[in-house]
Design a protein around this motif. Structure first.
Motif, PDB file in Angstrom:
ATOM      1  N   GLU A 123       6.166  -2.629  16.036  1.00 51.96           N
ATOM      2  CA  GLU A 123       6.245  -2.951  14.606  1.00 51.96           C
ATOM      3  C   GLU A 123       6.508  -4.439  14.385  1.00 51.96           C
ATOM      4  O   GLU A 123       5.906  -5.060  13.500  1.00 51.96           O
ATOM      5  CB  GLU A 123       7.360  -2.114  13.935  1.00 51.96           C
ATOM      6  CG  GLU A 123       7.092  -0.627  13.921  1.00 51.96           C
ATOM      7  CD  GLU A 123       7.363   0.081  15.264  1.00 51.96           C
ATOM      8  OE1 GLU A 123       6.837   1.183  15.452  1.00 51.96           O
ATOM      9  OE2 GLU A 123       8.087  -0.478  16.115  1.00 51.96           O
ATOM     10  N   VAL A 124       7.379  -5.010  15.176  1.00 47.66           N
ATOM     11  CA  VAL A 124       7.685  -6.435  15.049  1.00 47.66           C
ATOM     12  C   VAL A 124       6.447  -7.269  15.403  1.00 47.66           C
ATOM     13  O   VAL A 124       6.124  -8.242  14.722  1.00 47.66           O
ATOM     14  CB  VAL A 124       8.900  -6.833  15.912  1.00 47.66           C
ATOM     15  CG1 VAL A 124       9.058  -8.355  15.966  1.00 47.66           C
ATOM     16  CG2 VAL A 124      10.163  -6.190  15.376  1.00 47.66           C
ATOM     17  N   ILE A 139       3.254  -6.423  15.155  1.00 45.78           N
ATOM     18  CA  ILE A 139       2.252  -6.313  14.091  1.00 45.78           C
ATOM     19  C   ILE A 139       2.698  -7.089  12.856  1.00 45.78           C
ATOM     20  O   ILE A 139       1.899  -7.771  12.218  1.00 45.78           O
ATOM     21  CB  ILE A 139       1.957  -4.831  13.757  1.00 45.78           C
ATOM     22  CG1 ILE A 139       1.402  -4.109  14.993  1.00 45.78           C
ATOM     23  CG2 ILE A 139       1.005  -4.716  12.568  1.00 45.78           C
ATOM     24  CD1 ILE A 139       0.186  -4.763  15.634  1.00 45.78           C
ATOM     25  N   GLU A 140       3.975  -7.029  12.529  1.00 45.49           N
ATOM     26  CA  GLU A 140       4.498  -7.800  11.395  1.00 45.49           C
ATOM     27  C   GLU A 140       4.267  -9.296  11.616  1.00 45.49           C
ATOM     28  O   GLU A 140       3.850 -10.016  10.707  1.00 45.49           O
ATOM     29  CB  GLU A 140       5.992  -7.517  11.227  1.00 45.49           C
ATOM     30  CG  GLU A 140       6.645  -8.329  10.125  1.00 45.49           C
ATOM     31  CD  GLU A 140       8.154  -8.124  10.065  1.00 45.49           C
ATOM     32  OE1 GLU A 140       8.793  -8.869   9.309  1.00 45.49           O
ATOM     33  OE2 GLU A 140       8.690  -7.252  10.770  1.00 45.49           O
ATOM     34  N   GLU A 141       4.519  -9.771  12.824  1.00 45.10           N
ATOM     35  CA  GLU A 141       4.319 -11.187  13.154  1.00 45.10           C
ATOM     36  C   GLU A 141       2.843 -11.572  13.018  1.00 45.10           C
ATOM     37  O   GLU A 141       2.508 -12.622  12.461  1.00 45.10           O
ATOM     38  CB  GLU A 141       4.818 -11.469  14.575  1.00 45.10           C
ATOM     39  CG  GLU A 141       4.772 -12.913  14.964  1.00 45.10           C
ATOM     40  CD  GLU A 141       5.806 -13.777  14.275  1.00 45.10           C
ATOM     41  OE1 GLU A 141       5.588 -14.997  14.194  1.00 45.10           O
ATOM     42  OE2 GLU A 141       6.835 -13.245  13.805  1.00 45.10           O
ATOM     43  N   LYS A 163       0.530 -10.071  11.155  1.00 43.01           N
ATOM     44  CA  LYS A 163       0.153 -10.019   9.731  1.00 43.01           C
ATOM     45  C   LYS A 163       0.700 -11.229   8.967  1.00 43.01           C
ATOM     46  O   LYS A 163      -0.005 -11.809   8.130  1.00 43.01           O
ATOM     47  CB  LYS A 163       0.644  -8.721   9.088  1.00 43.01           C
ATOM     48  CG  LYS A 163       0.056  -7.462   9.668  1.00 43.01           C
ATOM     49  CD  LYS A 163      -1.374  -7.296   9.295  1.00 43.01           C
ATOM     50  CE  LYS A 163      -1.886  -5.953   9.827  1.00 43.01           C
ATOM     51  NZ  LYS A 163      -3.310  -5.801   9.644  1.00 43.01           N
ATOM     52  N   ASN A 164       1.934 -11.619   9.237  1.00 45.83           N
ATOM     53  CA  ASN A 164       2.510 -12.788   8.563  1.00 45.83           C
ATOM     54  C   ASN A 164       1.753 -14.061   8.929  1.00 45.83           C
ATOM     55  O   ASN A 164       1.497 -14.910   8.067  1.00 45.83           O
ATOM     56  CB  ASN A 164       3.991 -12.929   8.905  1.00 45.83           C
ATOM     57  CG  ASN A 164       4.845 -11.894   8.218  1.00 45.83           C
ATOM     58  OD1 ASN A 164       4.445 -11.290   7.227  1.00 45.83           O
ATOM     59  ND2 ASN A 164       6.028 -11.660   8.759  1.00 45.83           N
ATOM     60  N   LYS A 184      -1.545 -14.130   7.086  1.00 46.21           N
ATOM     61  CA  LYS A 184      -1.367 -14.522   5.675  1.00 46.21           C
ATOM     62  C   LYS A 184      -1.316 -16.040   5.536  1.00 46.21           C
ATOM     63  O   LYS A 184      -1.908 -16.612   4.624  1.00 46.21           O
ATOM     64  CB  LYS A 184      -0.086 -13.910   5.107  1.00 46.21           C
ATOM     65  CG  LYS A 184      -0.188 -12.450   4.776  1.00 46.21           C
ATOM     66  CD  LYS A 184       1.138 -11.941   4.239  1.00 46.21           C
ATOM     67  CE  LYS A 184       1.137 -10.434   4.140  1.00 46.21           C
ATOM     68  NZ  LYS A 184       2.467  -9.903   3.761  1.00 46.21           N
ATOM     69  N   SER A 215      -4.432  -1.670  15.168  1.00 48.53           N
ATOM     70  CA  SER A 215      -4.382  -2.440  13.913  1.00 48.53           C
ATOM     71  C   SER A 215      -5.669  -3.217  13.666  1.00 48.53           C
ATOM     72  O   SER A 215      -5.757  -3.989  12.718  1.00 48.53           O
ATOM     73  CB  SER A 215      -3.190  -3.396  13.922  1.00 48.53           C
ATOM     74  OG  SER A 215      -1.984  -2.679  13.931  1.00 48.53           O
TER      75      SER A 215
END
Length: 129
Positions: free
Chosen positions: A10-11, A13-15, A17-18, A21, A56
């Motif tokens: 999760e971390v 994928i969050e990294e 995605k951020n 962006k 993802s």
């Protein structure tokens, strides 16, 4: 940094995605690159993190050749070139690891030498798709 991004799928994928962006903010919404390079490479990384990246929608790419430009603060052009020559041997296809950013003043000079060498050896350059 590595301990944080590799702490869980999760971390990671969050990294990703951020970061995506931020890149889209700079380059525009048309940016749609789905290639990813694991920090430090995918070798030995947890299978669940690799699977999360792929599920993802990303394709991860690893290098099989390097210049060693990250093996010191300022690595000389000659040292990087020799490292490249030693790691490119006997490979039909090359994906070369090189870095940009603070302190990588000699890397562009090495890139010029690497490109010239590869052209002389008959390599062709292609866009990853």
């Amino acid at each position: 940094m590595y301990s944080r991004v590799y702490s869980s799928p999760e971390v990671m994928i969050e990294e990703i995605k951020n970061t995506e962006k931020i890149i889209k903010f700079v380059l525009g919404d048309d940016y749609n690159n789905k290639f990813f390079r694991f920090p430090g490479g995918s070798f030995g990384r947890p299978k669940e993190i690799k699977a999360a990246v792929v599920s993802s929608g990303y394709n991860y790419i690893d290098w099989n050749c390097l210049t060693g430009d990250a093996e010191g603060k300022i690595v000389s052009v000659e040292r990087q070139y020799q490292r490249f020559l030693s790691t490119c041997k006997n490979k039909k296809t090359l994906i070369i690891l090189m870095h940009d950013g603070k302190g990588k003043y000699t890397t562009p000079e090495v890139l010029d030498k690497v490109i010239n060498y590869l052209k002389e050896q008959g390599y062709e350059f292609e866009v990853l798709r």
